[in-house]
Design an enzyme around this catalytic site. Structure first.
Site, short mmCIF file in Angstrom:
data_model
loop_
_atom_site.label_atom_id
_atom_site.label_comp_id
_atom_site.label_asym_id
_atom_site.label_seq_id
_atom_site.Cartn_x
_atom_site.Cartn_y
_atom_site.Cartn_z
N HIS A 1 -2.56 -1.88 -10.06
CA HIS A 1 -3.48 -1.33 -9.07
C HIS A 1 -4.73 -2.18 -9.06
O HIS A 1 -5.17 -2.66 -10.10
CB HIS A 1 -3.85 0.12 -9.43
CG HIS A 1 -4.41 0.86 -8.27
ND1 HIS A 1 -5.73 0.80 -7.93
CD2 HIS A 1 -3.82 1.68 -7.37
CE1 HIS A 1 -5.93 1.55 -6.86
NE2 HIS A 1 -4.79 2.08 -6.49
N ASP B 1 2.65 5.78 -7.01
CA ASP B 1 3.95 5.63 -6.33
C ASP B 1 5.12 5.58 -7.28
O ASP B 1 6.27 5.66 -6.84
CB ASP B 1 3.94 4.33 -5.50
CG ASP B 1 3.02 4.46 -4.30
OD1 ASP B 1 3.04 5.52 -3.67
OD2 ASP B 1 2.29 3.51 -4.01
N HIS C 1 0.88 -1.18 0.00
CA HIS C 1 0.00 0.00 0.00
C HIS C 1 0.91 1.23 0.00
O HIS C 1 1.55 1.54 -1.00
CB HIS C 1 -0.92 -0.11 1.23
CG HIS C 1 -2.03 0.88 1.30
ND1 HIS C 1 -2.37 1.72 0.28
CD2 HIS C 1 -2.92 1.14 2.31
CE1 HIS C 1 -3.40 2.46 0.65
NE2 HIS C 1 -3.75 2.13 1.89
#
Ligand code: CMC
Length: 423
Positions: A302, A358, A263
């Protein structure tokens, strides 16, 4: 009955039930009518809508993200993090007077009790700042016992303001501890993000002013992280909150979930991966290892996005502004090559794996001087208004009860206890 519906038949009894489909979901209530003892088996909640929510609209197929209806691209370009926080918490953009009052409240709640700050001193010099943050947020619950009155709207709001205001202070104090610097206390003349940068970096300069380009870029990154509907940490926030826990403990739990490498810990892993690749010429070999299942491409894929993550697109653009100030991050070249190779490879195309938020954020944080273990802490600062907005929605939702899923029991049938000397 709505126009769209689904009909389910129980082959054991021959009973059928037709359940309306609304907002892309059908209610489990209809299925329970077939057999109240029947449950969905849905590991990791891949197909479960656990609540209805009016906060964030996320269309992963088309790569769309909106907060309270406003496209993330517009908020990133025109808004500030505190304004977005107001929007998430209150549902509407503030008027000028509401905004001024909101900023004033947040600015005047940035201090943390000295005893809480002193907890940080007790950690080892190399403690992960996320571990420190989680512990201190949890400890705050004991300093604000009134926060347990979760059914009082005024009390709820003041805790939300406190949490948003104090997260950067706790984050910066944790960092200063890890480098052996004295704490730098908040000031009231800087913006939310400017103040955070000052608490992070200032050493003995009473006139310290943060670089405006970097402050703006970080503010934007906070906006991009501010909410993302029912992700792992938000679901944790709702789960713990559903038991009636106060918002400090609930945020500590949510931040614990964020700490996990799948995460919020992924941006740290991206930078480690780019260092490991080390050179553009090693990209193809690295991608081959990923395709063989030996590694995961960090910052890719994702659960919801099966398209380019819109946040990654915005961050990629922001990188240029930041690198103009800091000088380019040599890892950028490797990241760009990695993206190019992955996006043209069947393995990634077939699985719809695209860069997520990210993939590029870590490069910016690193160029700004943040150590890798602060990356998840930055994510937590940004995500706090989102967690709180969901908690506020949850405690006011008459359909919500304590979260309590069921299971498919696959253990042994009844068996008799055998005394230890007979085993
Ligand atoms: N690299 C290589 N293969 C991958 C990757 C990846 N990063 N992500 C998914 N896959 C493969 C996976 O092996 C599987 O292949 P197969 O069908 O052959 O078994 C397929 O794609 C589907 O993946 P999944 O694991 O079922 O997908 P998930 O929805 O359970 O996991 C994820 C989503 C984000 C945990 C995963 O994509 C991942 O681990 N990515 C790397 C870590 C990362 O970047 N995390 C940050 C997520 S964005 C920030 C946030 O929301 O917190």
């Amino acid at each position: 009955m709505s126009e769209e519906s689904i009909t389910l038949t129980d082959n054991r009894s021959g009973k059928s039930v037709t359940v309306p489909i609304e907002h892309g979901v059908f209610s489990s209530q209809g299925v329970r009518e077939l057999d109240p003892g029947l449950f969905f088996y849905d590991p990791a909640f891949k197909s479960t809508a656990s609540c209805s929510s009016s906060i964030t609209d996320l269309d992963g197929v088309n790569g769309i993200l909106r907060f309270r209806g406003y496209p993330i691209e517009q908020l990133a370009e025109k808004s500030t993090f505190l304004e977005v926080a107001y929007l998430l918490i209150n549902g509407e953009l503030p008027t000028p007077a509401q905004y001024e009052e909101w900023v004033h409240h947040v600015t005047y709640h940035t201090y943390i009790h000295e005893n809480t700050a002193d907890f940080i001193k007790g950690f080892r010099y190399d403690a992960h700042p996320m571990g420190m943050l989680v512990s201190v947020v949890a400890a705050l619950s004991t300093f604000y016992p009134e926060s347990k009155q979760i059914h009082d709207p005024q009390i709820r709001m003041i805790q939300a303001i406190r949490l948003i205001a104090k997260m950067p202070t706790m984050a910066a104090f944790a960092y200063r501890h890890s480098v052996g610097l004295p704490r730098e206390y908040p000031v009231n003349h800087l913006t939310y993000t400017g103040n955070f940068l000052r608490m992070m970096w200032n050493v003995a300069d009473p006139n310290y002013e943060p670089n405006p380009v970097l402050a703006k870029a970080l503010d934007l990154l906070f906006i991009l992280h501010a909410d993302h509907e029912q992700n792992c940490s938000t679901t944790t926030m709702r789960t713990v909150g559903s038991a009636g826990a106060d918002p400090f403990i609930s945020v500590a739990a949510a931040a614990s979930a964020l700490y996990g490498p799948l995460h919020g810990g992924a941006n740290e892993k991206v930078i480690r991966m780019l260092h490991e690749i080390g050179d553009v010429k090693n990209v193809a070999a690295y991608v081959d290892k990923v395709k063989k299942g030996e590694l995961k491409l960090q910052g890719f894929g994702h659960r919801v996005y099966k398209n380019y993550d819109p946040r990654a697109r915005i961050i990629k653009k922001t990188a240029d502004d930041v690198f103009a100030v800091t000088g380019t991050n040599p890892l950028l070249e490797i990241a760009l090559k990695l993206e190019e190779v992955a996006l043209s490879d069947d393995y990634f195309i077939e699985r719809k794996l695209y860069p997520n938020v990210d993939f590029y954020s870590g490069l910016i944080y690193e160029a700004m001087g943040f150590p890798m273990d602060m990356f998840t802490v930055l994510f937590a600062i940004g995500r706090t208004p989102g967690w709180l907005a969901h908690w506020l929605e949850l405690v006011q939702d008459p359909e919500q009860k304590i979260y309590r899923p069921r299971q498919a029991y696959i253990g042994p049938d009844k068996r008799d206890y055998v005394p230890i000397d007979q085993r």
